[in-house]
Design an enzyme around this catalytic site. Structure first.
Site, PDB file in Angstrom:
ATOM      1  N   GLY A 140       0.844  -1.156   0.152  1.00  0.00           N
ATOM      2  CA  GLY A 140       0.074   0.088   0.083  1.00  0.00           C
ATOM      3  C   GLY A 140       0.959   1.306  -0.003  1.00  0.00           C
ATOM      4  N   TRP A 170      -8.146  -2.607  -3.808  1.00  0.00           N
ATOM      5  CA  TRP A 170      -8.824  -1.182  -3.446  1.00  0.00           C
ATOM      6  C   TRP A 170      -8.954  -0.312  -4.807  1.00  0.00           C
ATOM      7  CZ3 TRP A 170     -10.709  -2.794   1.017  1.00  0.00           C
ATOM      8  CH2 TRP A 170      -9.716  -3.104   1.796  1.00  0.00           C
ATOM      9  N   ARG A 253      -2.328  15.015  -5.876  1.00  0.00           N
ATOM     10  CA  ARG A 253      -2.559  15.120  -4.370  1.00  0.00           C
ATOM     11  C   ARG A 253      -3.263  16.562  -4.211  1.00  0.00           C
ATOM     12  NH1 ARG A 253       2.950  12.731  -1.920  1.00  0.00           N
ATOM     13  NH2 ARG A 253       2.034  10.553  -2.090  1.00  0.00           N
ATOM     14  N   THR A 329       6.144  18.259  -2.281  1.00  0.00           N
ATOM     15  CA  THR A 329       5.951  18.848  -0.875  1.00  0.00           C
ATOM     16  C   THR A 329       4.848  19.630  -0.691  1.00  0.00           C
ATOM     17  OG1 THR A 329       8.434  18.272  -0.581  1.00  0.00           O
ATOM     18  CG2 THR A 329       6.893  19.493   1.298  1.00  0.00           C
ATOM     19  N   GLY A 354     -26.788  18.229  16.087  1.00  0.00           N
ATOM     20  CA  GLY A 354     -27.411  17.479  17.241  1.00  0.00           C
ATOM     21  C   GLY A 354     -28.028  16.027  16.730  1.00  0.00           C
ATOM     22  N   GLY A 355     -28.843  15.571  17.510  1.00  0.00           N
ATOM     23  CA  GLY A 355     -29.369  14.159  17.014  1.00  0.00           C
ATOM     24  C   GLY A 355     -29.647  14.071  15.625  1.00  0.00           C
ATOM     25  N   GLU A 378      -4.460   7.992  -2.052  1.00  0.00           N
ATOM     26  CA  GLU A 378      -3.186   9.035  -2.764  1.00  0.00           C
ATOM     27  C   GLU A 378      -2.233   9.268  -1.646  1.00  0.00           C
ATOM     28  OE1 GLU A 378      -3.139   8.555  -6.075  1.00  0.00           O
ATOM     29  OE2 GLU A 378      -2.382  10.582  -6.092  1.00  0.00           O
ATOM     30  N   GLY A 379      -2.060   8.475  -0.645  1.00  0.00           N
ATOM     31  CA  GLY A 379      -0.972   8.618   0.312  1.00  0.00           C
ATOM     32  C   GLY A 379      -1.648   8.957   1.703  1.00  0.00           C
ATOM     33  N   THR A 380      -1.292   8.130   2.628  1.00  0.00           N
ATOM     34  CA  THR A 380      -2.097   8.436   3.968  1.00  0.00           C
ATOM     35  C   THR A 380      -1.620   9.804   4.638  1.00  0.00           C
ATOM     36  OG1 THR A 380      -0.342   7.250   5.083  1.00  0.00           O
ATOM     37  CG2 THR A 380      -2.397   6.005   4.130  1.00  0.00           C
TER      38      THR A 380
HETATM   39  C1  LIG Z   1     -11.969   3.379  -1.320  1.00  0.00           C
HETATM   40  C2  LIG Z   1     -10.579   3.407  -1.851  1.00  0.00           C
HETATM   41  C3  LIG Z   1     -10.143   3.388  -2.968  1.00  0.00           C
HETATM   42  C4  LIG Z   1      -8.848   3.318  -3.548  1.00  0.00           C
HETATM   43  N1  LIG Z   1      -8.379   3.638  -4.808  1.00  0.00           N
HETATM   44  C5  LIG Z   1      -7.306   3.217  -5.238  1.00  0.00           C
HETATM   45  C6  LIG Z   1      -7.193   3.367  -6.652  1.00  0.00           C
HETATM   46  O1  LIG Z   1      -7.822   3.581  -7.355  1.00  0.00           O
HETATM   47  N2  LIG Z   1      -5.657   2.762  -6.950  1.00  0.00           N
HETATM   48  C7  LIG Z   1      -4.740   2.311  -6.082  1.00  0.00           C
HETATM   49  O2  LIG Z   1      -3.666   1.918  -6.557  1.00  0.00           O
HETATM   50  N3  LIG Z   1      -5.034   2.323  -4.931  1.00  0.00           N
HETATM   51  C8  LIG Z   1      -6.226   2.735  -4.336  1.00  0.00           C
HETATM   52  N4  LIG Z   1      -6.578   2.725  -2.853  1.00  0.00           N
HETATM   53  C9  LIG Z   1      -5.760   2.242  -2.102  1.00  0.00           C
HETATM   54  C10 LIG Z   1      -5.106   3.254  -1.154  1.00  0.00           C
HETATM   55  O3  LIG Z   1      -4.173   4.286  -1.698  1.00  0.00           O
HETATM   56  C11 LIG Z   1      -4.170   2.677  -0.078  1.00  0.00           C
HETATM   57  O4  LIG Z   1      -5.172   2.013   0.980  1.00  0.00           O
HETATM   58  C12 LIG Z   1      -3.342   3.331   0.939  1.00  0.00           C
HETATM   59  O5  LIG Z   1      -2.437   3.995   0.126  1.00  0.00           O
HETATM   60  C13 LIG Z   1      -2.596   2.871   2.084  1.00  0.00           C
HETATM   61  O6  LIG Z   1      -2.190   1.650   1.870  1.00  0.00           O
HETATM   62  P1  LIG Z   1      -2.812   0.322   2.789  1.00  0.00           P
HETATM   63  O7  LIG Z   1      -4.167   0.406   2.704  1.00  0.00           O
HETATM   64  O8  LIG Z   1      -2.218  -0.739   2.375  1.00  0.00           O
HETATM   65  O9  LIG Z   1      -2.297   0.746   4.124  1.00  0.00           O
HETATM   66  P2  LIG Z   1      -0.857   0.687   4.798  1.00  0.00           P
HETATM   67  O10 LIG Z   1       0.250   1.196   3.977  1.00  0.00           O
HETATM   68  O11 LIG Z   1      -0.641  -0.788   5.212  1.00  0.00           O
HETATM   69  O12 LIG Z   1      -0.891   1.747   5.930  1.00  0.00           O
HETATM   70  C14 LIG Z   1      -1.694   1.178   7.304  1.00  0.00           C
HETATM   71  C15 LIG Z   1      -1.414   2.415   8.326  1.00  0.00           C
HETATM   72  O13 LIG Z   1      -0.064   2.373   8.526  1.00  0.00           O
HETATM   73  C16 LIG Z   1       0.436   3.777   8.193  1.00  0.00           C
HETATM   74  N5  LIG Z   1       1.802   3.488   7.754  1.00  0.00           N
HETATM   75  C17 LIG Z   1       2.089   2.987   6.519  1.00  0.00           C
HETATM   76  N6  LIG Z   1       3.434   3.141   6.176  1.00  0.00           N
HETATM   77  C18 LIG Z   1       3.885   3.442   7.406  1.00  0.00           C
HETATM   78  C19 LIG Z   1       5.321   3.851   7.738  1.00  0.00           C
HETATM   79  N7  LIG Z   1       6.410   3.574   6.931  1.00  0.00           N
HETATM   80  N8  LIG Z   1       5.434   4.462   9.060  1.00  0.00           N
HETATM   81  C20 LIG Z   1       4.559   4.865   9.824  1.00  0.00           C
HETATM   82  N9  LIG Z   1       3.205   4.546   9.392  1.00  0.00           N
HETATM   83  C21 LIG Z   1       2.934   3.796   8.388  1.00  0.00           C
HETATM   84  C22 LIG Z   1      -0.435   4.397   7.310  1.00  0.00           C
HETATM   85  O14 LIG Z   1      -0.489   5.523   7.344  1.00  0.00           O
HETATM   86  C23 LIG Z   1      -1.747   3.762   7.731  1.00  0.00           C
HETATM   87  O15 LIG Z   1      -2.520   4.452   8.843  1.00  0.00           O
HETATM   88  C24 LIG Z   1      -7.985   2.902  -2.526  1.00  0.00           C
HETATM   89  C25 LIG Z   1      -8.197   2.644  -0.997  1.00  0.00           C
HETATM   90  C26 LIG Z   1      -9.506   2.756  -0.810  1.00  0.00           C
HETATM   91  C27 LIG Z   1     -10.026   2.585   0.695  1.00  0.00           C
END
Ligand SMILES: Cc1cc2nc3c(=O)[nH]c(=O)nc-3n(C[C@H](O)[C@H](O)[C@H](O)COP(=O)(O)OP(=O)(O)OC[C@H]3O[C@@H](n4cnc5c(N)ncnc54)[C@H](O)[C@@H]3O)c2cc1C
Length: 561
Positions: A140, A170, A253, A329, A354-355, A378-380
């Site tokens: 991810g 996903w 982004r 950035t 409220g409710g 697009e990057g957490t």
């Molecule tokens: C509804 C939906 C639509 C999406 N659409 C697409 C799409 O069209 N195409 C596509 O390619 N992807 C898509 N995604 C995927 C999305 O981009 C990923 O879910 C996201 O990048 C996070 O990856 P992951 O779910 O594997 O979480 P992980 O990477 O496993 O992360 C889990 C948690 O750990 C944290 N974390 C991860 N790495 C680190 C680190 N090095 N240090 C500290 N904390 C960390 C994260 O911030 C998060 O809180 C979609 C996801 C969803 C839910």
């Protein structure tokens, strides 16, 4: 994105206004509240509406496609305005449209001229839907861990195609797209391939049962020995995949940032309207300061700080400064701040109802679930914190601590010219940031990942505060970009900027000190840091905060200021 957008001149203001209006009418007509709630409940993507939006009926896809390939060649600023508008209507629907542009991004950035002509041309003329297949069950945030493979198929020692094997997770539009870009590990490294729907061995799972954006189709993809001809290797050279994915982040982004902004504002606007109609203890909620200054004003202020960051970055991309990821950035800051603010704003909007906010009918509950995704895809937010902190940390080291000190001086100069926009307070945030970064350098504190990530957060606050002060000053000078959002008059924007600058300076100085103290070796002398943080000035700058919040509330409720 991609050079084509960076070199686009963008739309003229009238055309953009026409598109925003057409979008509003089209989606309003095709997706009245009752249908939206039903689709949300049934977890159904209105594919007919998505196709109509991206086809002859509305033609929204033309905005994103360069003129050379039959589109309108909208610039980043246009795209931000349209993305915000789409998200105000429905973040799920917006995601379906976004997926086509994410999906075609590898082609924009790295495609051969023939590939661009074919696929971008088809998006423009046929309105085909794309999906972007990067994420995998175990890859991810760390895409480098991908396991999907691309094995060359040879004929007479010449590569004629590849066999793809693996699984994608996903994927937005995964079950409805006409074409897919798939990231796979070729012998030369991660590589994008473009794949048409229906290829033998290529299938998708049923749509995910999601927390929100239930109008968007999200599905896993299965690649079982799928053959792709060598012409479908994006750019014709293996191993460019991760670089191509990186190159587009400044731009993509920004699109998700605009979703956070639109989703957040859509919730806040509902809360504002509700608060004028709901009478409690004899008067409307909108007249109660304890309500507005907790549940409405702070979120408006944050959303507008995010807008300032988005508009500034979009303008710079359109001016050609974003080549080769140079503004990644800034894109990360905009994405981080806008999506976190949108999410918090929607949460506050539920409370403001409220409710009733807790029921489906008032829609804020749905908006909250929908906008939640923007801090994940697009990057957490955590990956954004890391991206922001790493880059600015390098700047701090390279400039021997001058990076934010110089920015503080620039803000002081702005204050001398436009004292009403809070630039001197924003400068305090930058000065404090420079001191915190230096204390982290001396104490080797960024060895703690948590400290590094917290720096990312503080940097985002400080930079958004500076962007907002500059935007408020431009508004006062009558010099906002012509396509800028114009909801607030200059005096209101100045009050918003002063309010945010106070919070930013306070947060950077106090939280910065907390994390330095929290990570430093016990007994470390930090008296010097405390002096550099200029805490008494930060505290003194809070004077007038409540009066400014009153002004912001007056502007929101159209009361005389
Ligand atoms: C509804 C939906 C639509 C999406 N659409 C697409 C799409 O069209 N195409 C596509 O390619 N992807 C898509 N995604 C995927 C999305 O981009 C990923 O879910 C996201 O990048 C996070 O990856 P992951 O779910 O594997 O979480 P992980 O990477 O496993 O992360 C889990 C948690 O750990 C944290 N974390 C991860 N790495 C680190 C680190 N090095 N240090 C500290 N904390 C960390 C994260 O911030 C998060 O809180 C979609 C996801 C969803 C839910």
């Amino acid at each position: 994105m991609h050079q084509p957008v960076a070199t686009n001149t963008g739309l003229d203001g009238d055309t953009l206004s026409m598109i925003l209006e057409a979008l509003h009418d089209f989606v309003g007509h095709g997706l009245p509240d009752a249908r939206m709630l039903e689709l949300d409940h049934e977890d159904q993507c209105p594919e007919d509406l998505v196709r109509a939006m991206c086809g002859d009926e509305l033609g929204i896809q033309l905005l994103f496609v360069p003129e050379a390939y039959g589109g309108m060649g909208g610039g980043s600023f246009d795209v931000y305005r349209v993305c915000e508008q789409m998200a105000r209507l429905d973040v799920g629907l917006a995601t379906s449209v976004l997926a086509t542009f994410l999906g075609s991004d590898p082609l924009f950035v790295g495609g051969t001229p023939e590939q661009k002509q074919l696929w971008l041309g088809r998006i423009a003329t046929e309105g085909i839907l794309f999906a972007y297949g990067a994420t995998e069950p175990e890859a991810g945030s760390d895409l480098g861990a991908l396991k999907t493979t691309a094995t060359p198929v040879l004929e007479n020692d010449v590569v004629v195609g590849y066999r793809l094997n693996g699984r994608k997770q996903w994927i937005s539009n995964g079950g409805i797209a006409d074409a897919y870009t798939i990231l796979a590990l070729a012998p030369g490294g991660p590589t994008w391939f473009v794949l048409a729907r229906g290829a033998e061995g290529f299938s998708h799972a049923k749509p995910e049962d999601k927390h929100g954006i239930r109008l968007s189709n999200t599905a896993a993809l299965f690649l079982d020995d799928v053959y792709v001809p060598v012409e479908n290797l994006v750019g014709g050279v293996e191993g460019q995949g991760l670089i191509q994915a990186q190159q587009v982040f400044g731009y993509t982004r920004l699109m998700v940032a605009a979703f956070g902004l639109g989703g957040g504002w859509s919730a806040v606007d509902r809360a504002i309207k509700y608060s004028t109609e709901r009478i409690q203890a004899g008067t409307p909620l909108s007249e109660k300061q304890g309500y507005t200054h907790k549940l409405i004003v702070p979120w408006v202020v944050r959303l507008e700080a995010a807008r300032a960051s988005i508009e500034e970055t979009a303008s710079r991309i359109d001016a050609g400064e974003g080549e080769n990821g140079a503004l990644n950035t800034e894109g990360a800051i905009a994405k981080y701040f806008a999506t976190e603010s949108g999410n918090s704003a929607a949460e506050a909007a539920i409370q403001a109802h409220g409710g009733y906010g807790y029921t489906r009918e008032y829609i804020v509950e749905k908006i909250k679930r929908d906008v939640r995704i923007t801090t994940i895809y697009e990057g957490t937010s955590e990956i954004m914190e890391m991206t922001i902190a790493r880059d600015r940390w390098q700047q701090h080291l390279k400039t021997r601590g001058e990076f934010y000190r110089e920015r503080a001086r620039e803000l002081d100069a702005l204050h001398a010219r436009r004292p009403e926009v809070g630039a001197a307070t924003a400068a305090l945030a930058d000065a404090a940031l420079a001191a915190v970064l230096e204390a982290c350098r001396i104490g080797h504190l960024t060895r703690n990942q948590h400290v590094l990530f917290r720096l990312g957060e503080l940097i985002a606050w400080a930079e958004c505060s500076a962007s907002l002060a500059r935007r408020a000053a431009a508004a006062a000078d009558g010099a906002l970009p012509p396509k800028s959002d114009s909801r607030f008059a200059p005096p209101a924007l100045a009050a918003i900027s002063r309010t945010f600058a106070r919070e930013a300076a306070h947060k950077v100085a106090e939280d910065g000190l907390r994390w330095v103290r929290g990570a430093a070796e016990p007994g470390t002398d930090l008296d010097g840091l405390e002096a550099q943080l200029r805490l008494p000035e930060v505290h003194a700058a809070q004077a007038g905060l409540v009066a400014d919040m009153d002004l912001v509330a007056d502007a929101l409720y159209h009361r005389p200021m």
